[in-house]
Design a protein around this motif. Sequence first.
Motif, mmCIF file in Angstrom:
data_model
loop_
_atom_site.group_PDB
_atom_site.id
_atom_site.type_symbol
_atom_site.label_atom_id
_atom_site.label_comp_id
_atom_site.label_asym_id
_atom_site.label_seq_id
_atom_site.Cartn_x
_atom_site.Cartn_y
_atom_site.Cartn_z
ATOM 1 N N ASP A 256 0.965 -1.030 -0.171
ATOM 2 C CA ASP A 256 0.007 0.083 0.032
ATOM 3 C C ASP A 256 0.880 0.964 0.342
ATOM 4 O OD1 ASP A 256 -1.668 2.136 1.014
ATOM 5 O OD2 ASP A 256 -2.775 1.191 2.295
ATOM 6 N N ASP A 257 0.565 1.720 -1.138
ATOM 7 C CA ASP A 257 1.642 3.518 -0.964
ATOM 8 C C ASP A 257 1.515 4.570 0.090
ATOM 9 O OD1 ASP A 257 2.856 3.194 -3.552
ATOM 10 O OD2 ASP A 257 0.891 3.011 -4.764
ATOM 11 N N PHE A 258 -0.358 4.659 0.729
ATOM 12 C CA PHE A 258 0.029 5.479 1.565
ATOM 13 C C PHE A 258 0.911 4.993 2.983
ATOM 14 C CE2 PHE A 258 -2.492 6.747 5.254
ATOM 15 C CZ PHE A 258 -2.591 7.876 4.968
ATOM 16 N N ALA A 259 0.122 3.116 3.048
ATOM 17 C CA ALA A 259 1.153 3.016 4.321
ATOM 18 C C ALA A 259 3.048 3.472 4.030
ATOM 19 C CB ALA A 259 1.704 1.309 4.599
ATOM 20 N N LYS B 274 4.252 5.955 2.508
ATOM 21 C CA LYS B 274 4.273 7.470 3.137
ATOM 22 C C LYS B 274 4.022 7.760 4.510
ATOM 23 C CE LYS B 274 1.360 10.728 1.450
ATOM 24 N NZ LYS B 274 0.501 11.468 0.491
ATOM 25 N N VAL B 275 3.362 6.710 5.089
ATOM 26 C CA VAL B 275 3.296 7.262 6.198
ATOM 27 C C VAL B 275 4.434 6.586 7.088
ATOM 28 C CG1 VAL B 275 1.528 6.784 8.931
ATOM 29 C CG2 VAL B 275 1.025 6.933 6.527
ATOM 30 N N LYS C 105 7.684 -0.749 -2.217
ATOM 31 C CA LYS C 105 6.105 -1.066 -2.438
ATOM 32 C C LYS C 105 6.327 -2.459 -3.495
ATOM 33 C CE LYS C 105 2.041 -0.719 -4.961
ATOM 34 N NZ LYS C 105 1.522 0.025 -5.429
ATOM 35 N N GLN D 27 -5.664 2.046 7.675
ATOM 36 C CA GLN D 27 -6.761 1.498 6.337
ATOM 37 C C GLN D 27 -7.868 1.047 6.861
ATOM 38 O OE1 GLN D 27 -3.904 -1.553 5.922
ATOM 39 N NE2 GLN D 27 -3.230 -0.583 4.107
ATOM 40 N N LEU E 37 -9.386 4.337 5.808
ATOM 41 C CA LEU E 37 -8.969 4.895 4.442
ATOM 42 C C LEU E 37 -10.252 5.373 3.792
ATOM 43 C CD1 LEU E 37 -5.490 4.085 4.035
ATOM 44 C CD2 LEU E 37 -5.890 6.590 4.044
ATOM 45 N N ARG F 162 -11.247 3.026 2.370
ATOM 46 C CA ARG F 162 -11.174 1.920 1.022
ATOM 47 C C ARG F 162 -12.252 0.534 0.838
ATOM 48 N NH1 ARG F 162 -5.407 1.156 0.697
ATOM 49 N NH2 ARG F 162 -4.501 3.318 0.514
ATOM 50 N N ASP G 31 -3.659 -3.069 -2.562
ATOM 51 C CA ASP G 31 -3.168 -1.755 -3.526
ATOM 52 C C ASP G 31 -4.025 -1.419 -4.030
ATOM 53 O OD1 ASP G 31 -1.302 -1.342 -5.572
ATOM 54 O OD2 ASP G 31 -0.427 -3.332 -5.825
ATOM 55 N N THR G 32 -3.863 -0.041 -4.447
ATOM 56 C CA THR G 32 -4.877 0.686 -5.323
ATOM 57 C C THR G 32 -4.856 0.716 -6.959
ATOM 58 O OG1 THR G 32 -3.809 2.769 -4.858
ATOM 59 C CG2 THR G 32 -5.409 1.793 -3.424
#
Length: 293
Positions: A53-56, A58-59, A75, A106, A109, A111, A126-127
């Motif tokens: 997960d790209d957002f994870a 980033k965090v 990733k 998550q 989020l 989702r 994985d979006t």
Amino acid sequence: MVEHYSVLHREVLEFSKLVAGGIFVDATVGGGGHSYLILKQNPNLKLIGLDKDDFALKVAKERLKEFEDRITLLKSSFKDLDKVLQSLQIREINGILFDFGVSTFQLKLERGFSFQREEFLDMRMDTTQKLTAYDVVNYYREQDLYNIIKTYGEEKFASKIAKSIAEYRKKKKIETTKELADIVYRCYPPNLRHGKIHPATRTFQAIRIEVNNELKDIEEGLEKAINLLAKNGTIMAISFHSLEDRIVKNTFKKYKELKFLEILTKKPITPSDEEIKENPASRSAKLRVGRRI
Ligand SMILES: C[S@@+](CC[C@H](N)C(=O)[O-])C[C@H]1O[C@@H](n2cnc3c(N)ncnc32)[C@H](O)[C@@H]1O
């Protein structure tokens, strides 16, 4: 800072002491909670953090910025651990942690992981992948839905739920978490609708597992991890439901019989009452640890 409780972190830290130096892989870096503690505890470790997960990521990058020179965040699914290490020209690792499932952030989020709010039925970690929960629910055959809900959800009303989904979508596509949760809710007999867990819990778990190919990834990831461990290398795996735990248990057992792995946890380690009180979501967690012989 994005909030996330790192499950069983005291126990994970204790076992991490076995990894004196070298390379540690956090196969599910998420918000970087475990990684932060491990890097802080052991200044001799270099850490590779993976997430789908790209957002994870980033965090995690933000959370771990004080260790910038000791971390590599990528990733990837942990099922591709061998390829990831090859690309970094790393032949073996000294420790690895898996902490399966989704993280608290998550769930928030939008989702579609949670049926507590009305959200589009997505459920992808994985979006960038194509398959969503919407596709599974609206386009899978009734028989396949039944198999998924029965096997991955261990849901006793699977047949009724699959049938109701198939009926409903003849009139209208099922678009939101709430629509799906309501369909499942109505499949439960009224006297069982208000138990400890919401009737939709198991169906949501099942569909999430299907969308993210979770169990296959776990099987492949664990196999690869054990084979990439250096002598005395440590593997830790935290699971959240019986299907995950069974894969961990059986994989460890297989490598024990091959005299490849020593199992350090005769019984899985579970959270203390204090941890469960602090973080109720940890209640079903189980940690198993092995060491390469
Ligand atoms: C429970 S969270 C990890 C939390 C982390 N241990 C912490 O302390 O912040 C699980 C993470 O694993 C990721 N994940 C799930 N399946 C994965 C896979 N096959 N490969 C890589 N990451 C995966 C999810 O996107 C999620 O961010």
